[in-house]
Each structure stands twice: as structure tokens, then as C-alpha cells.
Design an enzyme around this catalytic site. Structure first.
Site, PDB file in Angstrom:
ATOM      1  N   ARG A  46       0.817  -1.220   0.000  1.00 17.80           N
ATOM      2  CA  ARG A  46       0.000   0.000   0.000  1.00 17.80           C
ATOM      3  C   ARG A  46       0.851   1.272   0.000  1.00 17.80           C
ATOM      4  O   ARG A  46       0.474   2.273   0.612  1.00 17.80           O
ATOM      5  CB  ARG A  46      -0.949   0.034   1.210  1.00 17.80           C
ATOM      6  CG  ARG A  46      -1.977  -1.078   1.240  1.00 17.80           C
ATOM      7  CD  ARG A  46      -3.080  -0.793   0.251  1.00 17.80           C
ATOM      8  NE  ARG A  46      -4.041  -1.877   0.225  1.00 17.80           N
ATOM      9  CZ  ARG A  46      -5.181  -1.890   0.902  1.00 17.80           C
ATOM     10  NH1 ARG A  46      -5.508  -0.883   1.664  1.00 17.80           N
ATOM     11  NH2 ARG A  46      -5.986  -2.901   0.802  1.00 17.80           N
ATOM     12  N   ARG A  50      -3.503   6.277   0.771  1.00 17.08           N
ATOM     13  CA  ARG A  50      -4.118   7.404   1.475  1.00 17.08           C
ATOM     14  C   ARG A  50      -3.206   8.199   2.402  1.00 17.08           C
ATOM     15  O   ARG A  50      -3.551   9.301   2.786  1.00 17.08           O
ATOM     16  CB  ARG A  50      -5.326   6.905   2.274  1.00 17.08           C
ATOM     17  CG  ARG A  50      -6.498   6.607   1.401  1.00 17.08           C
ATOM     18  CD  ARG A  50      -7.606   5.942   2.168  1.00 17.08           C
ATOM     19  NE  ARG A  50      -7.222   4.603   2.603  1.00 17.08           N
ATOM     20  CZ  ARG A  50      -8.014   3.781   3.292  1.00 17.08           C
ATOM     21  NH1 ARG A  50      -9.212   4.174   3.650  1.00 17.08           N
ATOM     22  NH2 ARG A  50      -7.593   2.581   3.629  1.00 17.08           N
ATOM     23  N   ARG A  59      -7.514  11.929  -5.627  1.00 16.99           N
ATOM     24  CA  ARG A  59      -8.764  11.184  -5.471  1.00 16.99           C
ATOM     25  C   ARG A  59      -9.940  12.149  -5.320  1.00 16.99           C
ATOM     26  O   ARG A  59     -11.002  11.946  -5.897  1.00 16.99           O
ATOM     27  CB  ARG A  59      -8.691  10.238  -4.275  1.00 16.99           C
ATOM     28  CG  ARG A  59      -9.840   9.250  -4.288  1.00 16.99           C
ATOM     29  CD  ARG A  59      -9.895   8.415  -3.059  1.00 16.99           C
ATOM     30  NE  ARG A  59     -10.201   9.201  -1.889  1.00 16.99           N
ATOM     31  CZ  ARG A  59     -10.547   8.688  -0.723  1.00 16.99           C
ATOM     32  NH1 ARG A  59     -10.582   7.392  -0.562  1.00 16.99           N
ATOM     33  NH2 ARG A  59     -10.811   9.467   0.296  1.00 16.99           N
ATOM     34  N   ASP A  96      -6.808  -3.004  -7.213  1.00 13.77           N
ATOM     35  CA  ASP A  96      -7.290  -3.633  -5.990  1.00 13.77           C
ATOM     36  C   ASP A  96      -7.590  -5.093  -6.275  1.00 13.77           C
ATOM     37  O   ASP A  96      -7.921  -5.450  -7.414  1.00 13.77           O
ATOM     38  CB  ASP A  96      -8.552  -2.936  -5.470  1.00 13.77           C
ATOM     39  CG  ASP A  96      -8.780  -3.274  -4.009  1.00 13.77           C
ATOM     40  OD1 ASP A  96      -8.196  -2.612  -3.145  1.00 13.77           O
ATOM     41  OD2 ASP A  96      -9.503  -4.254  -3.739  1.00 13.77           O
ATOM     42  N   TYR A 173     -14.357 -12.031   0.588  1.00 11.67           N
ATOM     43  CA  TYR A 173     -15.026 -10.770   0.249  1.00 11.67           C
ATOM     44  C   TYR A 173     -16.296 -11.024  -0.566  1.00 11.67           C
ATOM     45  O   TYR A 173     -17.306 -10.335  -0.407  1.00 11.67           O
ATOM     46  CB  TYR A 173     -14.072  -9.844  -0.515  1.00 11.67           C
ATOM     47  CG  TYR A 173     -13.098  -9.146   0.416  1.00 11.67           C
ATOM     48  CD1 TYR A 173     -13.428  -7.939   1.014  1.00 11.67           C
ATOM     49  CD2 TYR A 173     -11.867  -9.709   0.730  1.00 11.67           C
ATOM     50  CE1 TYR A 173     -12.557  -7.299   1.886  1.00 11.67           C
ATOM     51  CE2 TYR A 173     -10.985  -9.082   1.599  1.00 11.67           C
ATOM     52  CZ  TYR A 173     -11.339  -7.881   2.174  1.00 11.67           C
ATOM     53  OH  TYR A 173     -10.481  -7.254   3.043  1.00 11.67           O
TER      54      TYR A 173
HETATM   55  O1  1CP Z   1       0.230   0.433  -3.191  1.00 12.63           O
HETATM   56  C1  1CP Z   1      -0.231  -0.728  -3.268  1.00 12.63           C
HETATM   57  O2  1CP Z   1       0.048  -1.641  -2.472  1.00 12.63           O
HETATM   58  C2  1CP Z   1      -1.045  -1.046  -4.511  1.00 12.63           C
HETATM   59  C3  1CP Z   1      -2.427  -0.988  -4.409  1.00 12.63           C
HETATM   60  C4  1CP Z   1      -3.299  -1.932  -3.581  1.00 12.63           C
HETATM   61  C5  1CP Z   1      -3.186  -3.295  -3.235  1.00 12.63           C
HETATM   62  C6  1CP Z   1      -2.005  -4.212  -3.466  1.00 12.63           C
HETATM   63  C7  1CP Z   1      -4.563  -1.499  -3.115  1.00 12.63           C
HETATM   64  C8  1CP Z   1      -5.062  -0.133  -3.242  1.00 12.63           C
HETATM   65  N1  1CP Z   1      -5.225  -2.581  -2.590  1.00 12.63           N
HETATM   66  C9  1CP Z   1      -4.412  -3.677  -2.626  1.00 12.63           C
HETATM   67  C10 1CP Z   1      -4.718  -5.044  -2.198  1.00 12.63           C
HETATM   68  C11 1CP Z   1      -5.890  -5.304  -1.327  1.00 12.63           C
HETATM   69  N2  1CP Z   1      -7.126  -4.709  -1.352  1.00 12.63           N
HETATM   70  C12 1CP Z   1      -5.911  -6.317  -0.337  1.00 12.63           C
HETATM   71  C13 1CP Z   1      -4.770  -7.255  -0.065  1.00 12.63           C
HETATM   72  C14 1CP Z   1      -3.721  -6.648   0.767  1.00 12.63           C
HETATM   73  C15 1CP Z   1      -4.132  -6.282   2.157  1.00 12.63           C
HETATM   74  O3  1CP Z   1      -4.464  -7.207   2.920  1.00 12.63           O
HETATM   75  O4  1CP Z   1      -4.107  -5.084   2.469  1.00 12.63           O
HETATM   76  C16 1CP Z   1      -7.174  -6.311   0.255  1.00 12.63           C
HETATM   77  C17 1CP Z   1      -7.663  -7.210   1.365  1.00 12.63           C
HETATM   78  C18 1CP Z   1      -7.937  -5.270  -0.379  1.00 12.63           C
HETATM   79  C19 1CP Z   1      -9.371  -4.925  -0.106  1.00 12.63           C
HETATM   80  C20 1CP Z   1      -9.568  -3.495   0.180  1.00 12.63           C
HETATM   81  N3  1CP Z   1      -9.381  -2.493  -0.731  1.00 12.63           N
HETATM   82  C21 1CP Z   1      -9.977  -2.903   1.399  1.00 12.63           C
HETATM   83  C22 1CP Z   1     -10.365  -3.657   2.648  1.00 12.63           C
HETATM   84  C23 1CP Z   1      -9.171  -4.088   3.422  1.00 12.63           C
HETATM   85  C24 1CP Z   1      -8.448  -2.933   4.074  1.00 12.63           C
HETATM   86  O5  1CP Z   1      -7.274  -2.724   3.760  1.00 12.63           O
HETATM   87  O6  1CP Z   1      -9.076  -2.216   4.861  1.00 12.63           O
HETATM   88  C25 1CP Z   1      -9.996  -1.515   1.223  1.00 12.63           C
HETATM   89  C26 1CP Z   1     -10.337  -0.452   2.209  1.00 12.63           C
HETATM   90  C27 1CP Z   1      -9.596  -1.274  -0.141  1.00 12.63           C
HETATM   91  C28 1CP Z   1      -9.471   0.046  -0.793  1.00 12.63           C
HETATM   92  C29 1CP Z   1      -8.136   0.410  -1.293  1.00 12.63           C
HETATM   93  N4  1CP Z   1      -7.305  -0.384  -2.046  1.00 12.63           N
HETATM   94  C30 1CP Z   1      -6.170   0.306  -2.393  1.00 12.63           C
HETATM   95  C31 1CP Z   1      -6.288   1.633  -1.832  1.00 12.63           C
HETATM   96  C32 1CP Z   1      -5.289   2.725  -1.997  1.00 12.63           C
HETATM   97  C33 1CP Z   1      -7.515   1.683  -1.153  1.00 12.63           C
HETATM   98  C34 1CP Z   1      -8.100   2.880  -0.457  1.00 12.63           C
HETATM   99  C35 1CP Z   1      -8.963   3.552  -1.424  1.00 12.63           C
HETATM  100  C36 1CP Z   1      -9.310   4.951  -1.006  1.00 12.63           C
HETATM  101  O7  1CP Z   1     -10.184   5.079  -0.135  1.00 12.63           O
HETATM  102  O8  1CP Z   1      -8.727   5.878  -1.552  1.00 12.63           O
END
Ligand code: 1CP
Length: 382
Positions: A46, A50, A59, A96, A173
Site C-alpha cells: 500500500r 491514502r 482522489r 485492488d 469478500y
Molecule cells: O500500493 C499498493 O500496495 C497497490 C495498491 C493496492 C493493493 C495491493 C490497493 C489499493 N489494494 C491492494 C490489495 C488489497 N485490497 C488487499 C490485499 C492486501 C491487504 O491485505 O491489504 C485487500 C484485502 C484489499 C481490499 C480493500 N481495498 C480494502 C479492505 C481491506 C483494508 O485494507 O481495509 C480496502 C479499504 C480497499 C481500498 C483500497 N485499495 C487500495 C487503496 C489505496 C484503497 C483505499 C482507497 C481509497 O479510499 O482511496
């Protein structure tokens, strides 16, 4: 350049002009293969997200997270944001894991402060029987296109990572319909109707595989499978519902592209008890959460795979000197002189992390590992 299916293709290794050279900074790929490097490479799960004010501003301007990842030029802009600030050793495509179930028709939305939500979670047999593998070059076209645009923009500076969720994590999910605390629906199905669970996992595994291969074809130089929910399972359930499906993905991955091997990384959050079985799936590298001690992990599986990790992400809330000291502990736990470590966090960067603290971490890992590795070299010369 577009290929015969109309997908964007990177001009392979444009910077080097040869197909065998990886990237001008290939420490990340070398470490994944347990080769010598001058420093311990670092990237963060990540890293594009954010905690960066420029991400939040973009965003806000664009209107939503989905508008960012569905637009290859914007996805590329976001993926490069952390690299403009910090000398990270790898980039990860901005997307994602939930894009796959979205392309299967489950109706994904991201609700502010609540996380992802599916409009049509998978709960009934009819919907599960109808589940299909989406064509990554059709419904998910924005993903391989984001890979290819980002790879091109990196111009050989650092390698690009592609990713997907593990079949079990995708299933969590899809069945729960969003983030879950107790995994009630998915566990009810898993114990009451294992046949339905296996049907979902079967389709999810094929979908993840074609999606990862599409990313490799489009220029991803390493791939990572996120089994972020694997650790909620019992050992028996993990062996039945997660591991075999991750293994199936690894067995089907494109192993080599343009004469270069493509390493795979598996991250199982909460998977510390199962390192040996995960390492036996055929991945090049295991990513570890912060509960697992790196030295112990290395003794158990370090002869087979490289390791990635595993600083507690919340260390980044502390002062820069503390961050540096904790990072040194992680490197020392692995074994200071060693090859085969990619530094990372044990999970994603928190949105509340001050960006300067990420800078302090990257600097500390590079500085400390360079010092240790050059001491080792001069010791060997003597
Ligand atoms: O920078 C990076 O790592 C690349 C982008 C990336 C990756 C690899 C994002 C962007 N998401 C993910 C993978 C992801 N998404 C996982 C696996 C890794 C982990 O366990 O964190 C999972 C479970 C998700 C599901 C997801 N997407 C959630 C729920 C889980 C959590 O972290 O709370 C949420 C909130 C998201 C949204 C998301 N995905 C990525 C971003 C930058 C965001 C936030 C979006 C925003 O509000 O701007």
C-alpha cells in the site's frame, strides 16, 4: 504499441535495449532469487495510498478510488507517487484485489470509511453455479493497460509488481460482501456446503491466474498473491480451502518473459504456522506478517525461498530514530550479512502514517544494509 488482442504492450526493456537486462535497479528481483545485492531492497504494501496528501488530493479531484484504478494513466500517476518521494526499490501496479469479483458481476463500490461493499454477495447456490471467469483483456482491460502504461513510465528504473488476491481471500469478500470481523457467512458455507465453497474457489483460482498472467504479458516483472484472510482458518481448513488453490495459481503462472524469470511472492497474513507448506507451493518468496520472527522463518524455509517483511506497520507512528532502530532489528533478525531479504512491512501502510516517516524507514534500511554488506565484502577480501 497494441498486440493482436488490442491490449497495450510495453516496449520491452526500452531503457536497456536488450531483453535479458531487468531494470537499472534490480536489487528487488535479485533478492527475490536470493542473489547478492549491494543493499537490502525495500518497498511497502500500500505504498501508493491514502497516507500521501497528493493521493488524497487526486482522489478528491477525480471523485473516487474506482475512477483512479479504472483509468490507466491515473493508475500510473498514483503508482509513481511514492517513487517520486522515496528511493523505493519496486513499484506495484495501482489497483485492488476486488476488481476480479467486480468483473464477475458482484457490483463493487467503495463506501467512505466503511471499505469495499458488494451489491450482490454470493450467498445462494444458483448465483454460485453461474459464476464465470472474466476475460482480463475485456472486462478487466484497465488492469493490464495500467500495468503496461506504468511499466513504460518506469522506463527501467525499478521493477513493477503485479498482484491478485488468493482464491480464499477473494471468496471471503465475495461471500461476506465486504470486510468482516467474524467471517460468519464464509465459514457457514465452508462447513455446511464445502461443495459450494470449492466451486467458488475453483472459479476464483482460474480468474486470479488469468489475471496475473495478463499482468505478466503486459509487463509485470514479479507477481504477488495476497492471502490476507488465510490466517482466519484452522490448519485443516487452510490445507483444504486456501493452500491448494494458491498452489494451482503458482503452477499456472508464466514462468519466464523475454528471457527473464518472473518471481512470485505469497503473503498469508496470520500464516506463520504454515510456512513450510506455503514455501512448498513453488513460490520464489514468502511475505511475512510482523508476528513471525524473521530469523526463525529463515531457519525453517530460507534455503528454499526468499523472505519479505516484516516490520509492524504501526512502528511508522513512532519517531524517525525509533523507526530506524526497529528496522535494524528486523534486518538483524534475518541475519545481517544475508542474501534473500526484501524489506517490507508486515501489512499495508496505515493511512495515518506521516509520509516523512516512510522516508526515514527507506533511508534507514538502505543505509544500515549497505554498511553491513560492505563490511561483509571487505571481510571476505581479507
Ligand atoms: O500500493 C499498493 O500496495 C497497490 C495498491 C493496492 C493493493 C495491493 C490497493 C489499493 N489494494 C491492494 C490489495 C488489497 N485490497 C488487499 C490485499 C492486501 C491487504 O491485505 O491489504 C485487500 C484485502 C484489499 C481490499 C480493500 N481495498 C480494502 C479492505 C481491506 C483494508 O485494507 O481495509 C480496502 C479499504 C480497499 C481500498 C483500497 N485499495 C487500495 C487503496 C489505496 C484503497 C483505499 C482507497 C481509497 O479510499 O482511496
Amino acid at each position: 504499441m497494441r498486440d493482436e488482442r488490442g491490449a497495450l504492450r510495453p516496449e520491452t526493456n526500452e531503457a536497456s535495449g536488450t531483453s535479458a537486462v531487468r531494470s537499472s535497479n534490480d536489487a528487488f528481483l535479485r533478492a527475490l532469487f536470493r542473489e547478492e545485492t549491494a543493499h537490502t531492497p525495500i518497498w511497502l504494501m500500500r505504498q501508493a495510498g491514502r497516507y500521501l496528501p497528493e493521493y488524497r488530493a487526486l482522489r478528491e479531484r477525480v471523485g473516487s478510488f474506482a475512477r483512479l484504478y479504472k483509468n490507466p494513466a491515473l493508475a500510473c500517476e498514483v503508482a509513481l507517487m511514492p517513487l517520486a518521494r522515496f528511493p523505493l526499490d519496486a513499484a506495484i501496479v495501482f489497483s485492488d484485489i476486488l476488481t476480479i469479483p467486480d468483473a464477475m458481476g458482484l457490483g463493487l463500490s467503495f463506501v467512505e470509511n466503511e471499505g469495499p461493499k458488494f451489491e450482490r454477495p454470493l450467498r445462494d447456490e444458483r448465483a454460485i453455479r453461474k459464476l464465470f471467469v472474466p476475460d482480463p483483456f475485456d472486462r478487466l482491460r484497465y488492469l493490464p493497460d495500467a500495468v503496461s502504461v506504468t511499466r513504460h513510465a518506469l522506463a527501467g528504473s525499478v521493477p513493477l509488481i503485479g498482484f491478485s488476491g488468493s482464491p480464499f481471500t477473494l471468496a471471503c469478500y465475495m461471500v461476506e460482501g465486504g470486510v468482516s470481523k467474524d467471517y460468519r457467512f464464509v465459514k457457514t458455507m465452508l462447513y455446511d456446503r464445502p461443495d459450494l465453497m470449492h466451486r467458488i474457489l475453483d472459479v476464483a483460482a482460474d480468474a486470479a491466474l488469468v489475471c496475473l498472467n495478463a499482468q505478466i504479458e503486459s509487463g509485470a516483472q514479479a507477481v504477488m498473491v495476497f492471502d490476507s484472510c488465510g490466517g482466519v482458518l484452522s490448519t485443516a481448513a487452510f490445507r483444504e480451502f486456501s493452500l491448494p488453490y494458491t498452489r494451482r495459481i503458482l503452477e499456472g503462472l508464466i514462468a519466464e518473459k523475454d528471457g527473464t524469470r518472473i518471481p512470485s511472492i505469497v503473503f498469508t497474513k496470520g500464516g506463520g504456522a504454515w510456512l513450510e507448506s506455503i514455501a512448498a507451493t513453488g513460490c520464489a518468496s514468502l511475505a511475512l506478517d510482523w508476528m513471525t520472527e524473521l530469523g526463525e522463518a529463515r531457519r525453517r524455509v530460507g534455503a528454499r525461498v526468499s523472505l519479505q517483511g516484516n516490520l509492524d506497520p504501526q512502528v511508522l507512528f513512532a519517531a524517525p530514530e525509533r523507526i530506524a532502530a526497529e528496522a535494524e532489528k528486523v534486518i538483524d533478525a534475518y541475519g545481517a550479512d544475508a542474501t534473500g531479504l526484501v524489506f517490507n512491512l508486515g501489512h499495508g501502510v496505515s493511512q495515518f502514517t506521516p509520509p516523512e516517516h516512510v522516508g526515514a524507514l527507506v533511508e534507514a534500511v538502505h543505509r544500515y544494509s549497505r554498511k553491513l554488506k560492505s563490511t561483509k565484502k571487505s571481510r571476505l577480501r581479507r
